[in-house]
Write an enzyme that holds these catalytic residues in place. Structure first.
Site, PDB file in Angstrom:
ATOM      1  N   HIS A 306       0.817  -1.190   0.043  1.00 35.75           N
ATOM      2  CA  HIS A 306      -0.093   0.098   0.038  1.00 35.75           C
ATOM      3  C   HIS A 306       0.895   1.262  -0.030  1.00 35.75           C
ATOM      4  CE1 HIS A 306      -3.247   2.936   1.476  1.00 35.75           C
ATOM      5  NE2 HIS A 306      -4.019   1.870   0.872  1.00 35.75           N
ATOM      6  N   ASP A 363      -7.969  -5.329   0.087  1.00 30.00           N
ATOM      7  CA  ASP A 363      -8.636  -6.221  -0.892  1.00 30.00           C
ATOM      8  C   ASP A 363      -8.001  -7.704  -1.109  1.00 30.00           C
ATOM      9  OD1 ASP A 363      -9.844  -4.198  -2.538  1.00 30.00           O
ATOM     10  OD2 ASP A 363      -7.729  -3.472  -3.176  1.00 30.00           O
TER      11      ASP A 363
HETATM   12  N1  ACO Z   1       3.885  -7.803  -4.745  1.00 25.66           N
HETATM   13  C1  ACO Z   1       5.200  -7.838  -4.809  1.00 25.66           C
HETATM   14  N2  ACO Z   1       6.173  -6.815  -4.864  1.00 25.66           N
HETATM   15  C2  ACO Z   1       5.599  -5.663  -4.630  1.00 25.66           C
HETATM   16  C3  ACO Z   1       4.156  -5.472  -4.246  1.00 25.66           C
HETATM   17  C4  ACO Z   1       3.165  -6.641  -4.330  1.00 25.66           C
HETATM   18  N3  ACO Z   1       2.097  -6.547  -4.206  1.00 25.66           N
HETATM   19  N4  ACO Z   1       3.955  -4.070  -3.993  1.00 25.66           N
HETATM   20  C5  ACO Z   1       5.149  -3.537  -4.006  1.00 25.66           C
HETATM   21  N5  ACO Z   1       6.145  -4.437  -4.241  1.00 25.66           N
HETATM   22  C6  ACO Z   1       7.594  -4.044  -4.253  1.00 25.66           C
HETATM   23  C7  ACO Z   1       7.988  -3.230  -5.504  1.00 25.66           C
HETATM   24  O1  ACO Z   1       8.458  -4.325  -6.652  1.00 25.66           O
HETATM   25  C8  ACO Z   1       9.004  -2.239  -5.248  1.00 25.66           C
HETATM   26  O2  ACO Z   1      10.210  -3.245  -4.870  1.00 25.66           O
HETATM   27  P1  ACO Z   1      11.764  -2.766  -5.329  1.00 25.66           P
HETATM   28  O3  ACO Z   1      11.883  -1.571  -4.236  1.00 25.66           O
HETATM   29  O4  ACO Z   1      12.702  -3.608  -5.249  1.00 25.66           O
HETATM   30  O5  ACO Z   1      11.633  -1.857  -6.709  1.00 25.66           O
HETATM   31  C9  ACO Z   1       8.737  -2.154  -3.722  1.00 25.66           C
HETATM   32  O6  ACO Z   1       7.908  -3.235  -3.350  1.00 25.66           O
HETATM   33  C10 ACO Z   1       7.956  -0.662  -3.524  1.00 25.66           C
HETATM   34  O7  ACO Z   1       6.543  -0.850  -4.415  1.00 25.66           O
HETATM   35  P2  ACO Z   1       6.115   0.346  -5.156  1.00 25.66           P
HETATM   36  O8  ACO Z   1       5.337  -0.079  -6.324  1.00 25.66           O
HETATM   37  O9  ACO Z   1       6.963   1.351  -5.378  1.00 25.66           O
HETATM   38  O10 ACO Z   1       5.027   0.981  -4.254  1.00 25.66           O
HETATM   39  P3  ACO Z   1       3.905   1.914  -4.321  1.00 25.66           P
HETATM   40  O11 ACO Z   1       3.616   2.514  -3.170  1.00 25.66           O
HETATM   41  O12 ACO Z   1       3.799   2.687  -5.719  1.00 25.66           O
HETATM   42  O13 ACO Z   1       2.530   1.080  -4.804  1.00 25.66           O
HETATM   43  C11 ACO Z   1       0.600  -0.358  -4.494  1.00 25.66           C
HETATM   44  C12 ACO Z   1       1.697   0.502  -3.976  1.00 25.66           C
HETATM   45  C13 ACO Z   1       0.270   0.208  -6.116  1.00 25.66           C
HETATM   46  C14 ACO Z   1      -0.458  -0.764  -3.843  1.00 25.66           C
HETATM   47  C15 ACO Z   1       1.688  -1.693  -4.515  1.00 25.66           C
HETATM   48  O14 ACO Z   1       1.969  -2.249  -3.481  1.00 25.66           O
HETATM   49  C16 ACO Z   1       0.819  -2.946  -5.656  1.00 25.66           C
HETATM   50  O15 ACO Z   1       0.736  -2.709  -6.874  1.00 25.66           O
HETATM   51  N6  ACO Z   1       0.294  -3.764  -4.751  1.00 25.66           N
HETATM   52  C17 ACO Z   1      -0.762  -4.695  -5.494  1.00 25.66           C
HETATM   53  C18 ACO Z   1      -1.952  -4.185  -6.007  1.00 25.66           C
HETATM   54  C19 ACO Z   1      -2.857  -3.964  -4.900  1.00 25.66           C
HETATM   55  O16 ACO Z   1      -3.187  -4.937  -3.953  1.00 25.66           O
HETATM   56  N7  ACO Z   1      -3.454  -2.649  -4.821  1.00 25.66           N
HETATM   57  C20 ACO Z   1      -4.434  -2.328  -3.913  1.00 25.66           C
HETATM   58  C21 ACO Z   1      -4.024  -1.074  -3.188  1.00 25.66           C
HETATM   59  S1  ACO Z   1      -5.264  -0.825  -1.904  1.00 25.66           S
HETATM   60  C22 ACO Z   1      -6.470  -0.213  -2.590  1.00 25.66           C
HETATM   61  O17 ACO Z   1      -6.302   0.696  -3.407  1.00 25.66           O
HETATM   62  C23 ACO Z   1      -7.695  -0.447  -1.847  1.00 25.66           C
END
Ligand code: ACO
Length: 429
Positions: A306, A363
């Protein structure tokens, strides 16, 4: 008065005021940065930008706190319900009995959609995505109820109560109708004798001669699911609603834009993506162990991570527990829940997820709950939109009531071609 921040740029010092929120959140007010220094602040993705001062919802993502109008989500989940919390989100305080009765009545009275809108929904192809239909219908509310959507801020605020009830109530009605269209079924008229959530289930599932029978555990789980989604501060869709509202657009146009923003899998579409992922893991014969490895090298573990929560999403704790209770009560054995539990345990013990502060978000379990309620996966994000509507509406109101509201208009850093001349077609290679 907080101390000003001092910034040194090109050997000159500039002072900027600082702001403190009631929960000790601190910000530097850079609104004059460009005019005094020529620089703009750059924050792609807005991870470090306070876009507004709001009185609606507080989140402390480091320790997993969520409060609507100051009240912890845990208390609301236990003691309140979706409509009571919605009233508070919209108007600031918990309603007294008279206010609550009037609000429930207003929601009930505004639930039927115009016959023309019902007919328009029927015109969509049966394989339309329900989110597409919902966005179109919310936008079309400004055509069916033009008096509530004038784009004249004073008039739209005068009619706010009616517009807010219409948006909240008719999102549920349009969602149920959209579902019926995708199934090739006639829509069900709302039943004013039912509660908000039971009426929604009736509009979805009643058949001619066979009224939907409410199961208390199902009703409660649906109400809880909606309550947990009711607002969440400046997320992607709410910021979109505020952005559109800042240009003076009416409530319906603004929340319709919110539906578009919510649709994506990184935001509200994640609940659908979680179930798809769990089904794929199940079909492959994996118990989740293989998937966890893949999630460390590019694949996303949907329902994890998140932007704000760097600790447990408090909503995920509540819904995870509710999910267990519901499946037990309904005696449902869902192998996807076992896989989800295994993924959760494995991820929470794995360095990759620990070091990146990746915890389950709301979620991760909401899809399993919705499935147990009989809601098909392509409706999951629509369910999120029904829940989020009060938050979007309250944020629209906050913008509309702002005495000095400016249009939201970020800057950019241009990185395209430098000045060059037009080349006539015959001279191009
Ligand atoms: N699975 C695996 N790795 C992940 C995940 C995940 N779900 N989420 C983040 N990471 C990793 C990224 O690859 C990144 O790794 P790195 O530093 O080695 O490059 C690091 O964690 C940071 O990730 P970002 O994408 O920069 O984090 P951001 O804050 O931009 O994204 C987000 C948040 C979009 C929610 C992301 O965690 C994600 O895509 N999660 C899965 C989708 C999801 O569940 N969305 C619902 C969000 S809650 C809502 O809207 C109700």
């Amino acid at each position: 008065m907080s101390k000003p921040a001092v910034l040194k740029l090109d050997d000159k010092e500039f002072e900027f005021p600082t702001i403190e929120g009631v929960e000790d959140e601190k910000a530097v007010d850079f609104r004059t940065l460009r005019s005094v220094s020529g620089y703009v602040s750059f924050d792609e993705g807005y991870g470090n930008t306070g876009s507004c001062q709001s009185e609606i919802t507080f989140i402390d993502g480091e320790i997993g706190i969520l409060r609507y109008r100051g009240i912890p989500i845990e208390q609301l989940a236990e003691k309140s319900d979706f409509l009571e919390s919605s009233y508070m989100i919209l108007y600031g305080d918990l309603p007294n009995q008279t206010q609550l009765d009037a609000f429930r009545a207003s929601i009930r009275d505004n639930t039927p959609v115009s016959p023309l809108m019902g007919a328009a929904l029927k015109g969509f192809p049966s394989d339309s995505p329900p989110m597409g239909m919902l966005g179109a219908m919310l936008s079309a509310l400004s055509c069916y109820s033009p008096e509530l959507a004038t784009n004249d801020r004073a008039k739209d605020l005068e009619n706010f109560d009616q517009a807010a009830s219409t948006a909240i109530a008719q999102t549920a009605t349009a969602a149920a109708l959209a579902y019926r269209v995708t199934k090739g079924l006639e829509g069900n008229q709302p039943d004013p004798s039912l509660s908000f959530h039971d009426n929604f289930l009736h509009m979805m599932f009643s058949e001619p001669g066979k009224a939907y029978e409410a199961i208390p555990e199902v009703s409660r789980a649906l109400d809880l699911m909606l309550l947990l989604h009711a607002d969440h501060e400046q997320n992607c869709s709410t910021s979109t609603v505020r952005m559109v509202a800042s240009g003076g657009a009416n409530l319906f146009a603004s929340v319709a834009a919110g539906v578009g923003a919510l649709w994506g899998p990184a935001h509200g579409g994640a609940n659908m993506a979680v179930i798809k992922m769990l089904e794929e893991i199940k079909a492959s014969g994996d118990d989740g162990s293989k998937f966890i490895e893949e999630a460390k090298s590019g694949k996303r573990l949907m329902g994890f991570g998140h932007r704000v929560y760097k600790n447990f999403d408090p909503r995920a704790k509540i819904i995870g527990q509710a999910c267990d209770n519901l499946l037990n009560k309904l005696d449902i054995d869902d192998p996807c829940l076992d896989i989800a539990r295994h993924l959760e345990q494995a991820a929470l013990a794995d360095d990759y997820f620990i070091s990146r502060n990746l915890y389950p978000n709301v979620d991760f379990y909401s899809g399993i709950v919705l499935r147990a309620l009989g809601i098909p996966a392509d409706m999951f994000t629509v369910m999120f939109a029904i829940g989020r509507m009060p938050g979007w509406v309250a944020n629209w109101r906050e913008i509309a009531m702002h005495p000095k509201m400016k249009i939201n208009r970020p800057r950019q850093i241009y990185q395209g071609p430098a000045l060059r001349d037009y080349v006539p077609l015959e001279s191009r290679t």
